[in-house]
Design an enzyme around this catalytic site. Structure first.
Site, PDB file in Angstrom:
ATOM      1  N   LYS A 126       0.867  -1.186   0.000  1.00 21.58           N
ATOM      2  CA  LYS A 126       0.000   0.000   0.000  1.00 21.58           C
ATOM      3  C   LYS A 126       0.898   1.230   0.000  1.00 21.58           C
ATOM      4  O   LYS A 126       2.047   1.159   0.448  1.00 21.58           O
ATOM      5  CB  LYS A 126      -0.882   0.004   1.257  1.00 21.58           C
ATOM      6  N   ASP A 166      -6.975   4.554  -4.584  1.00 22.94           N
ATOM      7  CA  ASP A 166      -7.647   4.419  -3.285  1.00 22.94           C
ATOM      8  C   ASP A 166      -8.244   5.806  -3.026  1.00 22.94           C
ATOM      9  O   ASP A 166      -8.440   6.580  -3.989  1.00 22.94           O
ATOM     10  CB  ASP A 166      -6.646   3.993  -2.182  1.00 22.94           C
TER      11      ASP A 166
HETATM   12  P1  NDP Z   1     -12.847   8.084  -2.908  1.00 28.49           P
HETATM   13  O1  NDP Z   1     -11.782   9.082  -2.679  1.00 28.49           O
HETATM   14  O2  NDP Z   1     -13.374   7.881  -4.276  1.00 28.49           O
HETATM   15  O3  NDP Z   1     -14.104   8.390  -1.963  1.00 28.49           O
HETATM   16  C1  NDP Z   1     -13.971   8.436  -0.589  1.00 28.49           C
HETATM   17  C2  NDP Z   1     -15.302   8.864   0.006  1.00 28.49           C
HETATM   18  O4  NDP Z   1     -15.218   8.756   1.430  1.00 28.49           O
HETATM   19  C3  NDP Z   1     -15.647  10.300  -0.297  1.00 28.49           C
HETATM   20  O5  NDP Z   1     -17.034  10.455  -0.319  1.00 28.49           O
HETATM   21  C4  NDP Z   1     -15.025  11.024   0.894  1.00 28.49           C
HETATM   22  O6  NDP Z   1     -15.594  12.275   1.174  1.00 28.49           O
HETATM   23  C5  NDP Z   1     -15.305  10.060   2.010  1.00 28.49           C
HETATM   24  N1  NDP Z   1     -14.278  10.212   3.048  1.00 28.49           N
HETATM   25  C6  NDP Z   1     -12.935  10.080   2.892  1.00 28.49           C
HETATM   26  N2  NDP Z   1     -12.305  10.331   4.044  1.00 28.49           N
HETATM   27  C7  NDP Z   1     -13.274  10.627   4.929  1.00 28.49           C
HETATM   28  C8  NDP Z   1     -13.262  10.963   6.293  1.00 28.49           C
HETATM   29  N3  NDP Z   1     -12.106  11.071   6.970  1.00 28.49           N
HETATM   30  N4  NDP Z   1     -14.464  11.188   6.898  1.00 28.49           N
HETATM   31  C9  NDP Z   1     -15.630  11.091   6.221  1.00 28.49           C
HETATM   32  N5  NDP Z   1     -15.691  10.766   4.911  1.00 28.49           N
HETATM   33  C10 NDP Z   1     -14.538  10.539   4.286  1.00 28.49           C
HETATM   34  O7  NDP Z   1     -12.284   6.715  -2.298  1.00 28.49           O
HETATM   35  P2  NDP Z   1     -12.772   5.227  -2.577  1.00 28.49           P
HETATM   36  O8  NDP Z   1     -14.235   5.199  -2.808  1.00 28.49           O
HETATM   37  O9  NDP Z   1     -11.845   4.640  -3.562  1.00 28.49           O
HETATM   38  O10 NDP Z   1     -12.413   4.533  -1.172  1.00 28.49           O
HETATM   39  C11 NDP Z   1     -13.359   4.451  -0.093  1.00 28.49           C
HETATM   40  C12 NDP Z   1     -12.931   3.350   0.858  1.00 28.49           C
HETATM   41  O11 NDP Z   1     -12.892   2.093   0.159  1.00 28.49           O
HETATM   42  C13 NDP Z   1     -11.528   3.495   1.480  1.00 28.49           C
HETATM   43  O12 NDP Z   1     -11.534   2.941   2.787  1.00 28.49           O
HETATM   44  C14 NDP Z   1     -10.665   2.622   0.579  1.00 28.49           C
HETATM   45  O13 NDP Z   1      -9.496   2.183   1.229  1.00 28.49           O
HETATM   46  C15 NDP Z   1     -11.624   1.472   0.315  1.00 28.49           C
HETATM   47  N6  NDP Z   1     -11.328   0.669  -0.864  1.00 28.49           N
HETATM   48  C16 NDP Z   1     -11.256   1.228  -2.104  1.00 28.49           C
HETATM   49  C17 NDP Z   1     -11.010   0.441  -3.207  1.00 28.49           C
HETATM   50  C18 NDP Z   1     -11.035   0.985  -4.597  1.00 28.49           C
HETATM   51  O14 NDP Z   1     -10.975   0.184  -5.544  1.00 28.49           O
HETATM   52  N7  NDP Z   1     -11.143   2.287  -4.796  1.00 28.49           N
HETATM   53  C19 NDP Z   1     -10.727  -1.004  -3.075  1.00 28.49           C
HETATM   54  C20 NDP Z   1     -10.900  -1.505  -1.730  1.00 28.49           C
HETATM   55  C21 NDP Z   1     -11.161  -0.675  -0.678  1.00 28.49           C
HETATM   56  P3  NDP Z   1     -14.803  13.629   0.768  1.00 28.49           P
HETATM   57  O15 NDP Z   1     -15.016  13.775  -0.694  1.00 28.49           O
HETATM   58  O16 NDP Z   1     -15.447  14.689   1.578  1.00 28.49           O
HETATM   59  O17 NDP Z   1     -13.364  13.406   1.137  1.00 28.49           O
END
Ligand code: NDP
Length: 444
Positions: A126, A166
């Site tokens: 990671k 991510d």
């Molecule tokens: P994105 O950046 O596309 O979206 C993240 C979302 O979560 C946004 O809506 C963001 O809001 C919100 N968010 C992020 N940080 C916080 C926080 N501290 N408090 C509240 N809301 C928060 O990321 P992903 O959708 O790719 O990832 C989401 C989760 O899924 C993570 O845990 C990631 O590790 C996991 N994941 C992702 C994969 C992938 O293929 N993308 C694969 C496996 C797991 P805002 O816009 O306000 O920051």
């Protein structure tokens, strides 16, 4: 003291400030007790747990870049290469101001077992940076990505370490990173996944984590005499995972009533209009608040609270520790019977224990969100073969992988008389394969 407790103490003493890493290691080791205790002396003699909790390599580096005002900015970059026992390191890059070494290590550690569960030949890694892409111009994001890759390229390669996206790293960032890797090395190779379709990306990769989450949720419900159709679903987040989880849940006949971001959440009892969410989030890079401004049936609430919305199924898809014990109790009190984690470690340990102790169906992230990395591994295969498969081909492979993961997790839980404890099932199934490969390769 038991071997597990001894190792846990050592992990905390050696990595004092890395609380998310402690949390992830403790959750995994606790559920492995039943496996370790059967053969404690052998595991101890071979220092299996010491080796699996110590990354093979951690790289930390300076990332200087120039913003639009001409000011030089300095961020910190990381790549943690945790385990190459079953394949090249594989795992995403996170760009978010909260990123530190402990967060990247927790994610890398989880990735080892997740990647093992996919059944594909990928090790765990990671990376990321405390850079915040939010509010930055495209030029600033490009400048940052180019500087980040100018250091990172030394440690990665299509057969050694293959990063992906991510939080904060989507198609735009992967494009800039890939361009710089190619420019420095002169190699047009599958060194990153999540690429655009015109330069080696795989169809279905964008949808994969969210779709996979819903496929495995449906398997878990089916195995317990239920189905998603007709159910009310609460989803947190409005990024890549949340959007495509919502899309697949709706396709399977569920009603999704919420989405959120780090500022607040929307509740739309009529059901979320996903085209509107995509327009706000994917096109305009706006805030979820704008959804309620555009749709009369929706209500926006600033701050936390998405888990107070009544639902049958909850899918946390934002970030770590976003769902605590109080949230778990509220979900249960409001009738929620199933939780599956799209994000990595979104439920605190207390919330997870509450789900398990109160007979709720609970699928942990390392199994539930493995569809993303699995499809990344399919992208690696297509790149190696210089081929591209259709959307339907990749989607059907993804579906089968998620069905197989559910089976492995379920069987591992039953093997140790822990039926329906999918946390233990996922950890045990993921661990056994990695340890088998470690043992076969000698002391490395
Ligand atoms: P994105 O950046 O596309 O979206 C993240 C979302 O979560 C946004 O809506 C963001 O809001 C919100 N968010 C992020 N940080 C916080 C926080 N501290 N408090 C509240 N809301 C928060 O990321 P992903 O959708 O790719 O990832 C989401 C989760 O899924 C993570 O845990 C990631 O590790 C996991 N994941 C992702 C994969 C992938 O293929 N993308 C694969 C496996 C797991 P805002 O816009 O306000 O920051």
């Amino acid at each position: 003291m038991s071997y597990v407790d001894e190792v846990m103490e050592r992990v905390i003493a050696k990595n004092p400030s890395e609380k998310e890493f402690h949390q992830a290691v403790k959750e995994v080791l606790d559920s492995l007790r039943i496996v370790i205790e059967k053969n404690e002396e052998k595991f101890r003699k071979n220092a299996v747990l010491e080796r699996i909790t110590e990354p093979e390599r951690v790289v930390s580096f300076r990332v200087p870049w120039v913003d639009d005002k001409g000011q030089v900015q300095v961020n910190r970059g990381f790549r943690v290469q945790f385990s190459s026992s079953i394949g090249p390191y594989k795992g995403g890059l996170r760009f978010h101001p909260s990123v530190n070494q402990g967060i990247i290590k927790f994610l890398g550690f989880e990735q080892i077992f997740k990647n093992s569960l996919t059944g594909l030949p990928i090790g765990g890694g990671k990376g990321g940076s405390d850079f915040d892409p939010k509010g930055k111009s495209d030029r600033e994001v490009m400048a940052f990505c180019q500087s980040f890759m100018t250091e990172l390229y030394k440690y990665i390669g299509k057969d050694t370490d293959v990063p992906a996206g991510d939080i904060g790293v989507g198609g735009r960032e992967i494009g800039f990173l890939y361009g710089q890797y190619k420019r420095i090395t002169g190699l047009y190779e599958g060194v990153l996944t999540g690429k655009g379709l015109t330069y080696g990306g795989s169809l279905t990769r964008t949808e994969a984590t969210g779709y996979g989450l819903v496929y495995i949720t449906e398997e878990m419900l089916k195995a317990n005499g239920k189905e998603l159709a007709g159910k009310t679903v609460v989803i947190s987040g409005s990024g890549n995972v949340a959007i495509y989880a919502a899309q697949k849940a709706m396709q399977l006949g569920a009603k999704v009533v919420s989405m959120s971001d780090s500022n607040g959440y929307v509740y739309d009892p009529e059901g979320i209009d996903l085209d509107l969410v995509k327009e706000i989030k994917e096109v305009r890079r706006g805030r979820i608040k704008e959804y309620a401004e555009a749709k009369a049936s929706a209500q926006y609430t600033e701050g936390k609270g998405v888990w107070t919305i009544p639902c049958d199924v909850a899918l946390p898809c934002a970030t770590q520790n976003e769902l605590d014990l109080e949230d778990a109790k509220t979900l249960k009190a409001n009738g929620c019977f199933a939780v599956a984690e799209g994000a990595n470690m979104p439920s605190t340990r207390e919330a997870t224990d509450f789900f398990l102790e109160n007979d709720m169906l609970f699928m942990p992230g390392k199994a539930a969100n493995a569809g993303g990395v699995a499809t990344s591994a399919l992208e690696m295969s297509q790149n190696s073969q210089r081929m591209s498969w259709t959307f339907e081909e990749v989607d059907s492979k993804l579906h089968q992988i998620m069905v197989d993961i559910f089976k492995k997790v379920d069987e591992a839980s039953k093997k140790y008389d822990l039926e329906k404890n999918y946390v233990a099932g996922a950890n045990i199934a993921g661990f056994e394969k990695v340890v088998d490969a470690m043992n076969a390769q000698g002391i490395v």
